[in-house]
Design a protein around this motif. Structure first.
Motif, PDB file in Angstrom:
ATOM      1  N   PHE A  61      31.413 -36.801  -0.562  1.00 21.85           N
ATOM      2  CA  PHE A  61      32.476 -37.277  -1.811  1.00 21.85           C
ATOM      3  C   PHE A  61      33.341 -35.857  -2.269  1.00 21.85           C
ATOM      4  CE2 PHE A  61      32.861 -36.909  -6.345  1.00 21.85           C
ATOM      5  CZ  PHE A  61      33.829 -38.028  -6.561  1.00 21.85           C
ATOM      6  N   ASP A  62      32.842 -34.819  -1.946  1.00 18.03           N
ATOM      7  CA  ASP A  62      33.321 -33.592  -2.360  1.00 18.03           C
ATOM      8  C   ASP A  62      34.261 -32.842  -1.572  1.00 18.03           C
ATOM      9  OD1 ASP A  62      32.689 -33.595  -5.347  1.00 18.03           O
ATOM     10  OD2 ASP A  62      30.799 -32.905  -4.745  1.00 18.03           O
ATOM     11  N   ASN A 191      28.308 -28.347   0.170  1.00 18.05           N
ATOM     12  CA  ASN A 191      30.094 -28.639   0.714  1.00 18.05           C
ATOM     13  C   ASN A 191      30.964 -27.621   0.316  1.00 18.05           C
ATOM     14  OD1 ASN A 191      32.246 -30.368   1.422  1.00 18.05           O
ATOM     15  ND2 ASN A 191      32.728 -30.045  -0.750  1.00 18.05           N
ATOM     16  N   ASN A 192      30.696 -27.140  -0.717  1.00 22.12           N
ATOM     17  CA  ASN A 192      31.823 -25.995  -1.224  1.00 22.12           C
ATOM     18  C   ASN A 192      31.771 -24.984  -0.423  1.00 22.12           C
ATOM     19  OD1 ASN A 192      32.733 -27.976  -3.305  1.00 22.12           O
ATOM     20  ND2 ASN A 192      31.463 -27.203  -4.730  1.00 22.12           N
ATOM     21  N   LEU A 193      30.497 -24.555   0.172  1.00 18.23           N
ATOM     22  CA  LEU A 193      30.266 -23.108   0.752  1.00 18.23           C
ATOM     23  C   LEU A 193      30.762 -23.636   2.236  1.00 18.23           C
ATOM     24  CD1 LEU A 193      26.841 -22.129  -0.564  1.00 18.23           C
ATOM     25  CD2 LEU A 193      29.186 -21.116  -1.019  1.00 18.23           C
ATOM     26  N   THR A 194      30.257 -24.725   2.846  1.00 21.32           N
ATOM     27  CA  THR A 194      30.464 -24.893   4.182  1.00 21.32           C
ATOM     28  C   THR A 194      31.776 -25.542   4.672  1.00 21.32           C
ATOM     29  OG1 THR A 194      28.061 -25.609   4.103  1.00 21.32           O
ATOM     30  CG2 THR A 194      29.470 -26.175   6.238  1.00 21.32           C
ATOM     31  N   SER A 195      32.363 -26.473   3.985  1.00 18.43           N
ATOM     32  CA  SER A 195      33.724 -27.029   4.337  1.00 18.43           C
ATOM     33  C   SER A 195      34.913 -26.053   4.442  1.00 18.43           C
ATOM     34  CB  SER A 195      34.022 -28.051   3.468  1.00 18.43           C
ATOM     35  OG  SER A 195      33.161 -29.317   3.699  1.00 18.43           O
ATOM     36  N   PRO A 196      35.018 -25.138   3.762  1.00 22.12           N
ATOM     37  CA  PRO A 196      36.062 -24.387   3.901  1.00 22.12           C
ATOM     38  C   PRO A 196      35.902 -23.474   5.157  1.00 22.12           C
ATOM     39  CG  PRO A 196      35.661 -24.249   1.511  1.00 22.12           C
ATOM     40  CD  PRO A 196      34.548 -25.143   2.338  1.00 22.12           C
ATOM     41  N   LYS A 197      34.660 -22.891   5.529  1.00 20.47           N
ATOM     42  CA  LYS A 197      34.277 -22.217   6.562  1.00 20.47           C
ATOM     43  C   LYS A 197      34.788 -23.028   8.070  1.00 20.47           C
ATOM     44  CE  LYS A 197      30.993 -19.238   4.404  1.00 20.47           C
ATOM     45  NZ  LYS A 197      29.771 -18.705   4.391  1.00 20.47           N
ATOM     46  N   ASN A 200      38.561 -23.463   8.424  1.00 19.47           N
ATOM     47  CA  ASN A 200      39.138 -22.289   8.728  1.00 19.47           C
ATOM     48  C   ASN A 200      38.816 -21.830  10.395  1.00 19.47           C
ATOM     49  OD1 ASN A 200      40.807 -22.131   6.546  1.00 19.47           O
ATOM     50  ND2 ASN A 200      39.273 -20.882   5.411  1.00 19.47           N
ATOM     51  N   SER A 201      37.757 -22.482  10.923  1.00 16.39           N
ATOM     52  CA  SER A 201      37.425 -22.097  12.082  1.00 16.39           C
ATOM     53  C   SER A 201      37.903 -22.843  13.329  1.00 16.39           C
ATOM     54  CB  SER A 201      35.666 -22.601  12.294  1.00 16.39           C
ATOM     55  OG  SER A 201      35.654 -23.806  12.220  1.00 16.39           O
ATOM     56  N   GLU A 202      37.403 -22.784  14.342  1.00 19.21           N
ATOM     57  CA  GLU A 202      38.315 -23.506  15.652  1.00 19.21           C
ATOM     58  C   GLU A 202      38.200 -25.194  15.316  1.00 19.21           C
ATOM     59  OE1 GLU A 202      36.701 -22.470  19.211  1.00 19.21           O
ATOM     60  OE2 GLU A 202      37.394 -20.358  18.943  1.00 19.21           O
ATOM     61  N   ALA A 203      37.084 -25.517  14.677  1.00 20.80           N
ATOM     62  CA  ALA A 203      36.701 -26.949  14.412  1.00 20.80           C
ATOM     63  C   ALA A 203      38.014 -27.568  13.548  1.00 20.80           C
ATOM     64  CB  ALA A 203      35.705 -27.261  13.759  1.00 20.80           C
ATOM     65  N   GLY A 204      38.664 -26.878  12.689  1.00 18.07           N
ATOM     66  CA  GLY A 204      39.657 -27.080  11.884  1.00 18.07           C
ATOM     67  C   GLY A 204      39.381 -28.296  10.720  1.00 18.07           C
ATOM     68  N   ILE A 205      40.327 -28.508  10.137  1.00 24.58           N
ATOM     69  CA  ILE A 205      40.045 -29.300   8.804  1.00 24.58           C
ATOM     70  C   ILE A 205      39.671 -30.839   9.290  1.00 24.58           C
ATOM     71  CG2 ILE A 205      42.412 -30.416   8.860  1.00 24.58           C
ATOM     72  CD1 ILE A 205      42.194 -30.404   5.794  1.00 24.58           C
ATOM     73  N   THR A 206      39.898 -31.230  10.547  1.00 23.68           N
ATOM     74  CA  THR A 206      39.347 -32.559  11.058  1.00 23.68           C
ATOM     75  C   THR A 206      37.736 -32.468  11.404  1.00 23.68           C
ATOM     76  OG1 THR A 206      40.011 -31.919  13.183  1.00 23.68           O
ATOM     77  CG2 THR A 206      41.541 -33.219  11.996  1.00 23.68           C
ATOM     78  N   GLY A 207      37.402 -31.177  11.779  1.00 20.42           N
ATOM     79  CA  GLY A 207      35.949 -31.221  11.978  1.00 20.42           C
ATOM     80  C   GLY A 207      35.239 -31.182  10.805  1.00 20.42           C
ATOM     81  N   ALA A 208      35.767 -30.291   9.472  1.00 20.16           N
ATOM     82  CA  ALA A 208      35.092 -30.461   8.167  1.00 20.16           C
ATOM     83  C   ALA A 208      34.972 -31.608   7.768  1.00 20.16           C
ATOM     84  CB  ALA A 208      36.005 -29.242   7.210  1.00 20.16           C
ATOM     85  N   PHE A 209      35.959 -32.739   8.173  1.00 20.35           N
ATOM     86  CA  PHE A 209      35.471 -33.982   7.596  1.00 20.35           C
ATOM     87  C   PHE A 209      34.495 -34.860   8.305  1.00 20.35           C
ATOM     88  CE2 PHE A 209      39.418 -33.416   4.964  1.00 20.35           C
ATOM     89  CZ  PHE A 209      38.964 -34.287   3.764  1.00 20.35           C
TER      90      PHE A 209
END
Length: 357
Positions: A61-62, A191-197, A200-209
Motif C-alpha cells: 500500500f505504501d 517499505n520506507n526503508l527498503t523501497s528507496p534502496k 536506487n539500485s540496479e533493480a530500479g523503481i520497477t524492481g521496488a514495485f
C-alpha cells in the motif's frame, strides 16, 4: 435420605429456573471440559500468520508514497503528475467507502480464514497489476491495479480482526489486536526503508514495485496455512467436546429421573426457549448505538487528517529538510541528499562548492 432428597429438590429447582436444559447442563460441566480456540497453543501461530498477511498488504500500500520523487523522474513528463499520483490513493479509497460493509457480511457467511485468503488473493492481483503499469509507464493500468488492490485490502482488515477475536478471549483480545496492528505496521516501516534502496539500485523503481508483488504473493501461503490450522483446531475441539456432550446427556437423564421421582414433571411454562435468529443483514447497522457512531466519527477524522498527509508528504519533507530553497526544475532527486543534475548537483556550481563541502 432426607438430605439427599433436599439436594435433588434444589437441583431440580435450579433446572426449572434455567428454563433451558442445554444451558443448565452446560453450566454444570467442569470448565476444563469446555475447550475453545483460545485455549490452544496454536493461537500464537494464527496470530503470526495473520500479521504476515497484513504486513505484506501494508508494505504494498505504501510503496508509491516512499517512491514519490522516483516516480516523478521515471514516469513520462507531465504537469498532471501530482494529480495522477494522488489518484493512486483516491482510487484505492473509493470502493472502501462502502465495500467493508459487504466484506464483513462475506466474513460472517463464509468464515474469516477463507475470506482472508480470498481478500489476500485480490490484493495480490492488484499489486501485480500496479507493478505491470509501472513497468510499462502506464498510469491507467496503475489506476486499475490500485482499484483492485482496494477491493481486498480493507476487507482484509475485517477478516483479520474477526480471526483475532475468534482465537483470543478476555484480556488477550486487546493484547493480540495490539500485537497484530504493531507488526502489521512494520510492513510500512520496512517499505520506507527498503523501497528507496531498491529503487536506487540496479533493480530500479520497477524492481521496488515487484518486491511488493512478491510479498503479497507469499502472503497467500500464510493465509492458506491459517485455513489449515483453523480447520484442524475445529476438528480437535469437536473431538474433545464429545466427552463433555456425553456427560451433559447423562446429567440430563439423571435429572429427568429425579424430577419424575419427585413428581415435578415439566409443564408448558418450563419449555425451553427457542433460539433467536442469528441471520446477518446489511440493514443491521441501524441498530448500532451512539458509542459506535462516535468511534466511527473519531476514526474518520484521524484517518482523514493523517493518512492523506503520509501518502504525499515524502517529497515535501525531503525539500524541507535537504534544501534551503526549493530545487530547480532540472534537479532530479535520486538520493536522499544529492541532486544528480541541475544547479544543485555536486561540482556543478563553483560558488556553492567554494563555501560548502
Amino acid at each position: 435420605m432426607g438430605l439427599e432428597s433436599n439436594n435433588n429438590q434444589q437441583i431440580i429447582e435450579e433446572q426449572l429456573h434455567y428454563g433451558n436444559d442445554e444451558d443448565f447442563s452446560s453450566s454444570i460441566i467442569p470448565s476444563q471440559m469446555k475447550l475453545s480456540k483460545s485455549s490452544l497453543r496454536s493461537r500464537w501461530l494464527v496470530l503470526a500468520l495473520n500479521c504476515t498477511v497484513m504486513a505484506a498488504s501494508y508494505y504494498s500500500f505504501d510503496i508509491p508514497s516512499a517512491l514519490h520523487q522516483n516516480l516523478k523522474v521515471f514516469m513520462p513528463k507531465s504537469e498532471s503528475f501530482e494529480r495522477n499520483f494522488n489518484l493512486l490513493y483516491t482510487i484505492y479509497s473509493i470502493p472502501n467507502v462502502i465495500l467493508p460493509l459487504f466484506g464483513g457480511n462475506v466474513v460472517d457467511r463464509h468464515g474469516a480464514p477463507q475470506s482472508l485468503f480470498v481478500f489476500a488473493l485480490v490484493v495480490c492481483c492488484g499489486t501485480i497489476l500496479t507493478s505491470i503499469g509501472v513497468s510499462n509507464k502506464n498510469w491507467e493500468v496503475m489506476f486499475l491495479g490500485r482499484f483492485v488492490f482496494g477491493l481486498g485490502a480493507e476487507s482484509l482488515c475485517v477478516a483479520q480482526s474477526t480471526i483475532t477475536s475468534d482465537w483470543f478471549e478476555g484480556k488477550d483480545v486487546a493484547f493480540a489486536m495490539g500485537v497484530g496492528l504493531a507488526i502489521s505496521r512494520l510492513g510500512s516501516i520496512f517499505n520506507n526503508l527498503t523501497s528507496p534502496k531498491v529503487a536506487n539500485s540496479e533493480a530500479g523503481i520497477t524492481g521496488a514495485f515487484w518486491v511488493g508483488s512478491v510479498l503479497t504473493f507469499s502472503s497467500l501461503f500464510a493465509a492458506a496455512l491459517l485455513i489449515f490450522v483453523d480447520v484442524k483446531a475445529i476438528k480437535k475441539l469437536k473431538q474433545s467436546s464429545g466427552d463433555a456432550e456425553a456427560s451433559a446427556e447423562l446429567t440430563e437423564a439423571l435429572l429427568e429421573g429425579d424430577a419424575q421421582h419427585l413428581g415435578l414433571g415439566s409443564d408448558s411454562n418450563n419449555k425451553p426457549c427457542s433460539a433467536g435468529s442469528t441471520e446477518i443483514h446489511i440493514t443491521d447497522f441501524r441498530k448500532f448505538g451512539v458509542l459506535f457512531w462516535l468511534l466511527t466519527a473519531s476514526c474518520f477524522v484521524v484517518y482523514g487528517c493523517v493518512i492523506p498527509f503520509n501518502n504525499v508528504a515524502s517529497g515535501v519533507l525531503l525539500e524541507r529538510n535537504f534544501f534551503l530553497e526549493g530545487p530547480t526544475h532540472a534537479c532530479h532527486l535520486e538520493h536522499p541528499n544529492e541532486c544528480t543534475s541541475g544547479q544543485l548537483m555536486n561540482a556543478s556550481n563553483p560558488a556553492l562548492d567554494a563555501c560548502t563541502r
